[in-house]
Write a protein that holds these residues in place. Structure first.
Motif, mmCIF file in Angstrom:
data_model
loop_
_atom_site.group_PDB
_atom_site.id
_atom_site.type_symbol
_atom_site.label_atom_id
_atom_site.label_comp_id
_atom_site.label_asym_id
_atom_site.label_seq_id
_atom_site.Cartn_x
_atom_site.Cartn_y
_atom_site.Cartn_z
ATOM 1 N N MET A 1 -87.083 -2.007 -20.570
ATOM 2 C CA MET A 1 -88.172 -1.765 -21.490
ATOM 3 C C MET A 1 -88.144 -2.815 -22.583
ATOM 4 S SD MET A 1 -87.696 2.306 -21.896
ATOM 5 C CE MET A 1 -87.474 3.323 -20.470
ATOM 6 N N GLY A 2 -89.037 -3.676 -22.590
ATOM 7 C CA GLY A 2 -89.078 -4.689 -23.584
ATOM 8 C C GLY A 2 -90.172 -4.413 -24.568
ATOM 9 N N GLY A 3 -90.764 -5.493 -25.146
ATOM 10 C CA GLY A 3 -91.812 -5.323 -26.113
ATOM 11 C C GLY A 3 -93.059 -4.705 -25.497
ATOM 12 N N SER A 4 -93.206 -4.747 -24.172
ATOM 13 C CA SER A 4 -94.364 -4.171 -23.496
ATOM 14 C C SER A 4 -94.084 -2.744 -23.061
ATOM 15 C CB SER A 4 -94.743 -5.030 -22.286
ATOM 16 O OG SER A 4 -93.648 -5.087 -21.370
ATOM 17 N N GLY A 5 -93.209 -2.066 -23.723
ATOM 18 C CA GLY A 5 -92.833 -0.704 -23.376
ATOM 19 C C GLY A 5 -93.922 0.285 -23.716
ATOM 20 N N PRO A 6 -93.650 1.578 -23.578
ATOM 21 C CA PRO A 6 -94.675 2.605 -23.764
ATOM 22 C C PRO A 6 -95.130 2.706 -25.211
ATOM 23 C CG PRO A 6 -92.512 3.608 -23.565
ATOM 24 C CD PRO A 6 -92.336 2.146 -23.265
ATOM 25 N N SER A 7 -96.390 3.130 -25.377
ATOM 26 C CA SER A 7 -96.921 3.429 -26.702
ATOM 27 C C SER A 7 -96.798 4.922 -26.952
ATOM 28 C CB SER A 7 -98.386 2.996 -26.780
ATOM 29 O OG SER A 7 -99.170 3.756 -25.877
ATOM 30 N N GLY A 8 -97.187 5.347 -28.175
ATOM 31 C CA GLY A 8 -97.143 6.772 -28.470
ATOM 32 C C GLY A 8 -98.039 7.574 -27.549
ATOM 33 N N ARG A 9 -99.216 7.032 -27.216
ATOM 34 C CA ARG A 9 -100.118 7.735 -26.299
ATOM 35 C C ARG A 9 -99.514 7.829 -24.903
ATOM 36 N NH1 ARG A 9 -106.318 5.705 -27.631
ATOM 37 N NH2 ARG A 9 -106.412 6.537 -29.771
ATOM 38 N N ASP A 10 -98.821 6.770 -24.498
ATOM 39 C CA ASP A 10 -98.164 6.808 -23.185
ATOM 40 C C ASP A 10 -97.124 7.922 -23.136
ATOM 41 O OD1 ASP A 10 -99.637 4.642 -22.276
ATOM 42 O OD2 ASP A 10 -98.149 3.186 -22.985
ATOM 43 N N VAL A 11 -96.385 8.089 -24.238
ATOM 44 C CA VAL A 11 -95.370 9.142 -24.298
ATOM 45 C C VAL A 11 -96.022 10.514 -24.177
ATOM 46 C CG1 VAL A 11 -93.648 10.254 -25.776
ATOM 47 C CG2 VAL A 11 -93.719 7.763 -25.610
ATOM 48 N N LEU A 12 -97.133 10.716 -24.882
ATOM 49 C CA LEU A 12 -97.826 12.010 -24.801
ATOM 50 C C LEU A 12 -98.370 12.261 -23.399
ATOM 51 C CD1 LEU A 12 -99.765 12.068 -28.192
ATOM 52 C CD2 LEU A 12 -97.766 13.408 -27.568
ATOM 53 N N ARG A 13 -98.954 11.208 -22.791
ATOM 54 C CA ARG A 13 -99.470 11.380 -21.423
ATOM 55 C C ARG A 13 -98.338 11.709 -20.451
ATOM 56 N NH1 ARG A 13 -103.473 7.300 -22.737
ATOM 57 N NH2 ARG A 13 -101.962 5.650 -22.278
ATOM 58 N N GLN A 14 -97.197 11.057 -20.648
ATOM 59 C CA GLN A 14 -96.052 11.317 -19.774
ATOM 60 C C GLN A 14 -95.590 12.771 -19.903
ATOM 61 O OE1 GLN A 14 -92.509 8.968 -20.635
ATOM 62 N NE2 GLN A 14 -91.292 10.771 -20.128
ATOM 63 N N VAL A 15 -95.568 13.269 -21.129
ATOM 64 C CA VAL A 15 -95.126 14.642 -21.365
ATOM 65 C C VAL A 15 -96.034 15.631 -20.621
ATOM 66 C CG1 VAL A 15 -95.056 16.445 -23.124
ATOM 67 C CG2 VAL A 15 -93.927 14.261 -23.532
ATOM 68 N N ILE A 16 -97.341 15.397 -20.715
ATOM 69 C CA ILE A 16 -98.285 16.335 -20.101
ATOM 70 C C ILE A 16 -98.283 16.194 -18.574
ATOM 71 C CG2 ILE A 16 -100.707 17.002 -19.961
ATOM 72 C CD1 ILE A 16 -100.954 15.984 -22.889
ATOM 73 N N SER A 17 -98.356 14.945 -18.090
ATOM 74 C CA SER A 17 -98.390 14.752 -16.632
ATOM 75 C C SER A 17 -97.062 15.127 -15.986
ATOM 76 C CB SER A 17 -98.735 13.301 -16.303
ATOM 77 O OG SER A 17 -97.737 12.413 -16.794
ATOM 78 N N GLY A 18 -95.957 14.905 -16.692
ATOM 79 C CA GLY A 18 -94.659 15.228 -16.127
ATOM 80 C C GLY A 18 -94.429 16.718 -15.953
ATOM 81 N N GLN A 19 -95.139 17.523 -16.752
ATOM 82 C CA GLN A 19 -95.007 18.980 -16.648
ATOM 83 C C GLN A 19 -96.333 19.603 -16.212
ATOM 84 O OE1 GLN A 19 -91.966 20.157 -17.063
ATOM 85 N NE2 GLN A 19 -91.263 18.116 -17.640
ATOM 86 N N ARG A 20 -97.102 18.854 -15.414
ATOM 87 C CA ARG A 20 -98.454 19.305 -15.089
ATOM 88 C C ARG A 20 -98.470 20.639 -14.344
ATOM 89 N NH1 ARG A 20 -97.359 14.602 -12.492
ATOM 90 N NH2 ARG A 20 -97.090 14.635 -10.218
ATOM 91 N N ARG A 21 -97.421 20.898 -13.561
ATOM 92 C CA ARG A 21 -97.430 22.155 -12.807
ATOM 93 C C ARG A 21 -97.343 23.352 -13.752
ATOM 94 N NH1 ARG A 21 -93.258 23.800 -7.871
ATOM 95 N NH2 ARG A 21 -94.096 25.891 -7.521
ATOM 96 N N ASP A 22 -96.374 23.307 -14.670
ATOM 97 C CA ASP A 22 -96.239 24.422 -15.615
ATOM 98 C C ASP A 22 -97.404 24.459 -16.597
ATOM 99 O OD1 ASP A 22 -93.937 25.708 -14.739
ATOM 100 O OD2 ASP A 22 -92.621 24.304 -15.756
ATOM 101 N N VAL A 23 -97.883 23.282 -17.007
ATOM 102 C CA VAL A 23 -99.024 23.244 -17.925
ATOM 103 C C VAL A 23 -100.251 23.849 -17.246
ATOM 104 C CG1 VAL A 23 -100.628 21.731 -19.142
ATOM 105 C CG2 VAL A 23 -98.184 21.293 -19.274
ATOM 106 N N ALA A 24 -100.483 23.491 -15.979
ATOM 107 C CA ALA A 24 -101.641 24.039 -15.246
ATOM 108 C C ALA A 24 -101.500 25.547 -15.055
ATOM 109 C CB ALA A 24 -101.777 23.340 -13.898
ATOM 110 N N LEU A 25 -100.290 25.982 -14.677
ATOM 111 C CA LEU A 25 -100.076 27.421 -14.477
ATOM 112 C C LEU A 25 -100.253 28.179 -15.788
ATOM 113 C CD1 LEU A 25 -99.179 29.819 -12.740
ATOM 114 C CD2 LEU A 25 -96.789 29.212 -13.274
ATOM 115 N N GLY A 26 -99.639 27.657 -16.852
ATOM 116 C CA GLY A 26 -99.767 28.312 -18.150
ATOM 117 C C GLY A 26 -101.204 28.331 -18.629
ATOM 118 N N SER A 27 -101.945 27.223 -18.392
ATOM 119 C CA SER A 27 -103.341 27.161 -18.815
ATOM 120 C C SER A 27 -104.182 28.181 -18.052
ATOM 121 C CB SER A 27 -103.900 25.754 -18.598
ATOM 122 O OG SER A 27 -103.194 24.809 -19.378
#
Length: 567
Positions: free
Chosen positions: A1-27
């Protein structure tokens, strides 16, 4: 991970997509819960119109049974939906913590630059937790939106004006809540920065507590932490005020909105456009809408704090590495030959040095900064500004830092011990196929066998965090034993005996010489006992090599060497 690493939005997207199964079920389950909640006042209105107004018992019991089924359904939906949301939040925070720790311990380095250890700890705990909570906020936000939609549809069926009031007013409220969350986001970021800095300062002071007491600097340390803590408190209060203002304004706007819905519904009932039961349903739905709108207020605040924390996490994950891994490979059988040509880094200038395989080389620096710069280059924590360092003919710059550290161990002076046992600390870096007796030999060479004899339970004695249960000299001997037990082809040790007595130091010098026989060893130290057992000693003076000779010859030739080593 260099200077082209993730942004804050990338981190948020990763959090949601990474737990999409539980997020979808909970929703989905949360949406079911909110839909059930919205149907309760509707069913009560139906009971009034079809059962209570007519005075019939059978329809009343039937509709009450339907109402009971709805209550059971929404109860179970909330229970299992909230469980899925909590699981998503905790798992997302755990994944972020693992990623942060992986980045911090990455052999390429860089993540710790400009950050105190306590600040990194705060990012890996509080910030990761806040970002993980965003997964639950998504679930609750979707559920609240579903509740609003069901309420609006029902109100449209009861009366189009009522439904339009909800459909027009809800987006306006959501937009207002988003605008009000902006100051909270800015102040939350400042709050976390200050809190992390205060945590870092506290960890720094606790780590150096013995030193502070030794030099009588307790009052200065307390004053420093008091200033830092006060700054953190001010930032926290500002964030709390911003959150209170946001919540208060959203609650006020929500109350006005509900009042408008109730007023319109009441006017329609007076005019006879809707029945008594429909009026009760409309008022009940207006009160129900208060819940989803309050949820939106919480979701906005949570997203604001989550975005600020995600930006801080992204800053660590995207930190540029100190060194870039190469794709070269070392020979299968290392001889341990080192070669430095024209090396310049920090205070070092034009260092030319050849270390023969199996040689025990002493390096005495009149300036500690020279020794520190040399160690950073040898461990490849940094690449030389000029020149090249080669291991068995392969430039270190062309190697992966992890491969280098498996071939060449640089044991720094301030090495920490880990919580566990004495024997566990010694064998922490030992090869998996190492002879069990090798650890005992390393302990004997480093004088750590005396430590085992001096503490209860010997090698199974418990060592506290950072080795605080041991004295300074005991910690040094255990750390040196760990470096020797690692059994690397090349070993570089830095001032390993500054806290032991002269007799123990002489024994350690002999032990190191014997156990490292046939393997390359570099002793960066000003200890005369260690330098005396070296094949030759390099004198670093003014950032350059002033002379190379056996210890006894340098003592006779150079006043600077005598001052550094014998004074």
């Amino acid at each position: 991970m260099g200077g082209s690493g993730p942004s804050g939005r990338d981190v948020l997207r990763q959090v949601i997509s990474g737990q999409r199964r539980d997020v979808a079920l909970g929703s989905l389950l949360g949406a079911g819960h909110q839909a059930g909640e919205a149907l309760v006042p509707v069913l009560i209105g139906v009971v009034i119109d079809q059962a209570v107004a007519g005075g019939e018992v059978t329809p009343l019991l039937a509709w009450l049974a339907v109402l009971a089924v709805v209550y059971v359904g929404l109860s179970f939906s909330f229970r299992f939906g909230a469980r899925a949301g909590e699981r998503a939040a905790e798992q997302a925070a755990h994944v972020l913590r693992v990623q942060l720790v992986t980045r911090v311990v990455d052999p390429r380095g860089g993540a710790e630059n400009g950050r105190l250890p306590g600040a990194l700890t705060s990012i890996a705990t509080e910030d990761a937790k806040r970002v993980g909570t965003v997964a639950m906020a998504v679930m609750f936000g979707f559920s609240a939106l579903m509740g609003l939609l069901v309420g609006a549809v029902v109100l449209l069926r009861i009366s189009i004006p009522l439904g339009l009031v909800v459909l027009v007013g809800t987006p306006v409220l959501l937009w207002a809540g988003h605008l009000l969350s902006k100051p909270l986001e800015r102040r939350s970021e400042a709050e976390q920065e200050r809190a992390a800095h205060a945590s870092g300062v506290a960890a720094d002071l606790v780590a150096g507590l013995r030193v502070l007491k030794g030099i009588g600097a307790e009052s200065a340390a307390v004053a420093r932490y008091r200033r830092t803590s006060r700054d953190s408190l001010v930032a926290t209060l500002r964030a709390a005020r911003a959150e209170a203002v946001q919540n208060g304004m959203v609650l006020t706007l929500t109350g006005v909105f509900i009042a408008v819905v109730a007023l319109v519904g009441g006017r329609l009932a007076i005019d006879g456009d809707i029945s008594l039961g429909q009026l009760v349903s409309a008022v009940g739905l207006a009160l129900f809408l208060l819940g989803p709108l309050e949820v939106f207020s919480w979701v906005n605040a949570d997203f604001a704090q989550g975005r600020a924390s995600a930006a801080r996490i992204a800053g660590v994950l995207a930190a540029p590495p100190d060194v870039v891994p190469g794709d070269a490979r070392l020979p299968e059988r290392l001889s341990g030959a080192l070669r430095l040509r024209g090396v310049g880094h920090g205070s070092l200038r034009d260092i030319d040095l050849d270390v023969a395989p199996g040689e025990v080389l002493g390096v005495a620096a009149t300036d500690p900064a020279d020794a520190a710069a040399l160690l950073r280059c040898l461990s490849r924590q940094a690449d030389p500004d000029t020149g090249v360092i080669e291991l068995d003919g392969v430039p270190l710059r062309d190697l992966d830092p992890a491969d280098i550290r498996m071939a060449m161990l640089v044991a720094e002076h301030d090495a920490d011990l880990f919580e566990g046992t004495l024997h566990g600390n010694v064998t922490a870096a030992a090869p998996a196929a190492a002879d069990p007796g090798a650890a005992l030999a390393a302990m004997a060479a480093a004088g750590a066998d005396e430590v085992a004899l001096a503490v209860p339970r010997g090698g199974d004695a418990t060592v506290s965090e950072r080795g605080r249960s041991l004295s300074g000299g005991q910690r040094q001997r255990v750390a040196l034993a760990r470096a020797l037990a690692a059994d690397r082809p090349v070993l570089v040790v830095h001032d390993p005996t500054t806290a032991v007595d002269a007799v123990t130091e002489a024994r350690i010098a002999t032990g190191v010489r014997e156990i490292r026989r046939g393997r390359t060893t570099i002793l960066v130290t000003t200890s005369p006992a260690l330098l005396a057992v070296a094949d030759r000693v390099v004198l670093l003076d003014g950032g350059r090599i002033a002379d190379t000779a056996p210890h006894a010859d340098l003592v006779e030739r150079h006043a600077a060497y005598r001052t550094a080593v014998l004074a």
